[in-house]
Design a protein around this motif. Structure first.
Motif, mmCIF file in Angstrom:
data_model
loop_
_atom_site.group_PDB
_atom_site.id
_atom_site.type_symbol
_atom_site.label_atom_id
_atom_site.label_comp_id
_atom_site.label_asym_id
_atom_site.label_seq_id
_atom_site.Cartn_x
_atom_site.Cartn_y
_atom_site.Cartn_z
ATOM 1 N N SER A 39 3.050 91.981 68.543
ATOM 2 C CA SER A 39 2.470 93.220 68.036
ATOM 3 C C SER A 39 1.744 92.990 66.717
ATOM 4 C CB SER A 39 3.557 94.280 67.844
ATOM 5 O OG SER A 39 4.125 94.650 69.083
ATOM 6 N N SER A 53 1.897 99.479 73.786
ATOM 7 C CA SER A 53 3.231 99.012 73.415
ATOM 8 C C SER A 53 3.981 98.572 74.659
ATOM 9 C CB SER A 53 3.998 100.120 72.694
ATOM 10 O OG SER A 53 4.143 101.250 73.531
ATOM 11 N N TRP A 54 4.835 97.578 74.497
ATOM 12 C CA TRP A 54 5.562 97.012 75.628
ATOM 13 C C TRP A 54 7.048 97.024 75.320
ATOM 14 C CZ3 TRP A 54 9.053 93.172 76.404
ATOM 15 C CH2 TRP A 54 9.274 92.770 77.715
ATOM 16 N N SER A 55 7.826 97.238 76.347
ATOM 17 C CA SER A 55 9.281 97.171 76.217
ATOM 18 C C SER A 55 9.837 96.642 77.520
ATOM 19 C CB SER A 55 9.866 98.554 75.905
ATOM 20 O OG SER A 55 9.781 99.386 77.044
ATOM 21 N N GLN A 57 11.819 97.998 79.393
ATOM 22 C CA GLN A 57 11.940 99.087 80.356
ATOM 23 C C GLN A 57 10.624 99.346 81.081
ATOM 24 O OE1 GLN A 57 13.267 99.227 77.202
ATOM 25 N NE2 GLN A 57 15.287 98.772 78.033
ATOM 26 N N THR A 58 9.488 99.119 80.391
ATOM 27 C CA THR A 58 8.191 99.391 81.000
ATOM 28 C C THR A 58 7.524 98.141 81.527
ATOM 29 O OG1 THR A 58 7.060 99.137 78.869
ATOM 30 C CG2 THR A 58 7.818 101.336 79.463
ATOM 31 N N ALA A 68 16.141 94.018 75.061
ATOM 32 C CA ALA A 68 15.369 94.992 74.301
ATOM 33 C C ALA A 68 15.486 94.717 72.808
ATOM 34 C CB ALA A 68 15.859 96.402 74.622
ATOM 35 N N GLY A 69 14.383 94.871 72.100
ATOM 36 C CA GLY A 69 14.388 94.739 70.659
ATOM 37 C C GLY A 69 14.301 93.321 70.151
ATOM 38 N N ASP A 72 9.032 91.855 69.678
ATOM 39 C CA ASP A 72 8.158 92.991 69.383
ATOM 40 C C ASP A 72 6.783 92.654 69.930
ATOM 41 O OD1 ASP A 72 6.947 95.236 68.420
ATOM 42 O OD2 ASP A 72 6.982 94.607 66.315
#
Length: 227
Positions: A39, A53-55, A57-58, A68-69, A72
């Motif tokens: 990022s 934005s990416w996570s 979950q997506t 997760a986390g 970034d």
């Protein structure tokens, strides 16, 4: 206008990841597949490119669980060229072919979405806040782009022979190596970088593989939030 500066023109080629220069990455997007990038690492782009934005979950959920986390990242998609960099650090494109590599998450600049990752535990890693959660094992087939503060050193590790690296200078290592965090010194008054007691700690490696070490004992500064 005439100047040697004008010789630094954009490179050409169709490779997904290529170095524009030792400190800038050129990413070619074909309109079909996406790439993940750190990022805030985009410094320029040409064409119709979207950044979202990416996570976990997506994003792509294939392969091992994506924690997760831990990274970034942003998703880059569309048709065109994206240029990525981070504080003029040296960049390195690695091609994984159904292989595995452990990397400290702070040194990841970009990667193919075909790669998967998960956190790995280090013996005694809980003794330094964050060390255990920062180490990721990447697997699969695709490209992974790492960044180092200066030109790195790659040390071979052979059975029966230990290799040691400062906990803040080690960038990554071959999966399968036995790794242990241990104290270099019992001096409790050692300078504490980044507010943690990491001075005097090193990683010990044994087995067969390689260790990547950068000529710096500091992690790259974090992206400054825009206020």
């Amino acid at each position: 206008m005439q100047s040697p500066l004008l010789a630094h023109t954009a490179g050409t080629g169709t490779d997904r990841f290529a170095l524009q220069n030792p400190q800038m990455l050129r990413v070619s997007l074909d309109g079909q597949s996406k790439v993940l990038a750190r990022s805030g690492a985009m410094v320029a782009h040409v064409g119709k490119v979207a950044f979202t934005s990416w996570s976990p979950q997506t994003g792509n959920r294939r392969g091992p669980r994506r924690d997760a986390g831990v990274l970034d990242m942003m998703s880059c998609s569309g048709t065109g060229t994206v240029y990525l960099a981070n504080l003029a650090q040296h960049l390195h494109v690695l091609s994984l072919r159904d292989e595995r590599l452990v990397v400290t998450n702070s040194y990841v600049l970009a990667l193919d979405t075909s790669l998967a990752w998960h956190t790995v535990a280090i013996e005694n890693g809980d003794r330094i806040a964050g060390v255990g959660s920062r180490c990721l094992e990447f697997s699969g087939t695709g490209s992974l782009v790492l960044m180092t503060s200066g030109r790195p050193l790659v040390l071979p590790v052979e059975p029966g022979r230990y290799v040691y690296g400062d906990a803040d200078a080690v960038v990554g290592w071959s999966s399968g190596l036995e790794v242990q965090l241990q104290a270099q010194s019992s001096n409790t008054e050692a300078w504490r970088r980044r507010g943690t007691a990491t001075e005097g700690w090193e990683l010990a490696f044994t087995g067969r593989g390689h260790v990547i070490v950068q000529p710096s004992e500091l992690l790259p500064p974090r992206r400054v939030p825009r206020g």
